[in-house]
Design a protein around this motif. Sequence first.
Motif, short mmCIF file in Angstrom:
data_model
loop_
_atom_site.label_atom_id
_atom_site.label_comp_id
_atom_site.label_asym_id
_atom_site.label_seq_id
_atom_site.Cartn_x
_atom_site.Cartn_y
_atom_site.Cartn_z
N UNK A 175 57.09 72.42 -40.39
CA UNK A 175 56.80 71.73 -39.14
C UNK A 175 55.38 72.14 -38.74
N UNK A 176 54.60 71.23 -38.19
CA UNK A 176 53.23 71.58 -37.84
C UNK A 176 53.21 72.56 -36.68
N UNK A 177 52.15 73.35 -36.62
CA UNK A 177 52.01 74.35 -35.58
C UNK A 177 51.96 73.72 -34.19
N UNK A 178 51.28 72.58 -34.06
CA UNK A 178 51.18 71.93 -32.76
C UNK A 178 52.53 71.40 -32.30
N UNK A 179 53.30 70.82 -33.21
CA UNK A 179 54.62 70.31 -32.85
C UNK A 179 55.57 71.47 -32.51
N UNK A 180 55.50 72.54 -33.28
CA UNK A 180 56.35 73.70 -32.99
C UNK A 180 56.06 74.25 -31.60
N UNK A 181 54.77 74.39 -31.27
CA UNK A 181 54.40 74.91 -29.95
C UNK A 181 54.89 73.99 -28.84
N UNK A 182 54.74 72.68 -29.06
CA UNK A 182 55.17 71.71 -28.04
C UNK A 182 56.67 71.77 -27.81
N UNK A 183 57.44 71.93 -28.88
CA UNK A 183 58.90 71.99 -28.74
C UNK A 183 59.35 73.28 -28.07
#
Length: 403
Positions: A175-183
């Motif tokens: 999973x991308x780092x940006x998507x992980x942070x957003x979730x």
Amino acid sequence: MKTFELIAPCHFGLEAVTKKEIINLGYDITEVTDGRVSFIGDADAIARANVFLRTTERILLKVGTFRAETWEELFQATKSLPWENFVPKDGSFWVTKASSIKSKLFSTRDIQSVMKKAMVARMGAYYGVDWFEEHGAKYPVRVFAYKDIFTVCLDTSGESLHKRGYRLKQGLAPITETLAAALIMQSGWREDHAFVDPMCGSGTFVIEAAMIAANIAPGMDRAFVSEAWTNLIDKKCWYNALDEADEAIDQTLLDTGVNRFGKKVDIQGYDINPEVIPVARENAERAGVEKIVHLQVRDIANFSHSGKFGYILTNPPYGERIEDKRNLPLLYTELKEAYQGLDSWSMHLITAWEDAQKYLGKADKNRKIYNGMMKTYFYSYDKRYIQRSAPHDFRGKPVLPKI
């Protein structure tokens, strides 16, 4: 200081998270559309947004907007934009990416070519040349066309902001780092609660949670293409942003493991595959959070935690291959049972598997998230909404492929 309209592209369905991040950074929002949040900022804002924002893919500087339905209209409209205010005579400029949705001009390659010619015509007339050597700083252009309306921007980031610099290796379904942070932000987790990813792979969820807990800015250890734009952004803007980021780090947490709430931070990642845990540890070390995360080989069926409050966040397999799909009912049922064995916890997971709720139970909240072009579901569970069930009666264990 001169201000610009800046655009932060983000994952569809998570615009509110990016909006909140930008507001918390101190900037005024001008527009929120599908997959984009626009705001006003100066040169300092360009540097700070690139360094601090966790959930955007890049920071774009808007050059202009226009309608074009023919190639001639596209050429003339592009030529009318004040390119000389942004790109110096020795600058290297090109349309690095174009997208077109529901527009009469749909060939992205032709859009790129026509716009490049128009830029050359405009700046050639301004600088009094008919040929650009383009040996200076790079000024990549990105163009979005929607219903014949073109939005033209300079890309201040260069490589996507999800490339923090710590993940040199990854698992099978990262999973991308940006998507992980957003979730993580969407889930509402704070570092005074336990955080567990029981299928952590290369550790992205765990590492992003640890960086949030320690207040480590995601862009501290990477470069940005606009660092070379000295005609627009003074070098001190970047120095100031990095100094601000360095001062904001919770060094006490990194040294002692005790967070701002006076509690021992509890961030854990598990995976059944023994080959990915060393990868996750290496990534955590590069991110500077190896001392505040616990990573271990463990089957989801053996997962337990004695803490009263906590969060599960995970990106379980969703069966891209037919043989993998056979394992999913058992895997998701075991995840449900592991969650049911916890106290007052919540569980959040992102998956593209349509039948997930059949084995997990109906989610308290179900949000559609687009991970690139893939439609996924972000399921959220709370103890008030999940019913205990009898243990599963599946036979056998899934055989997971090696990375």
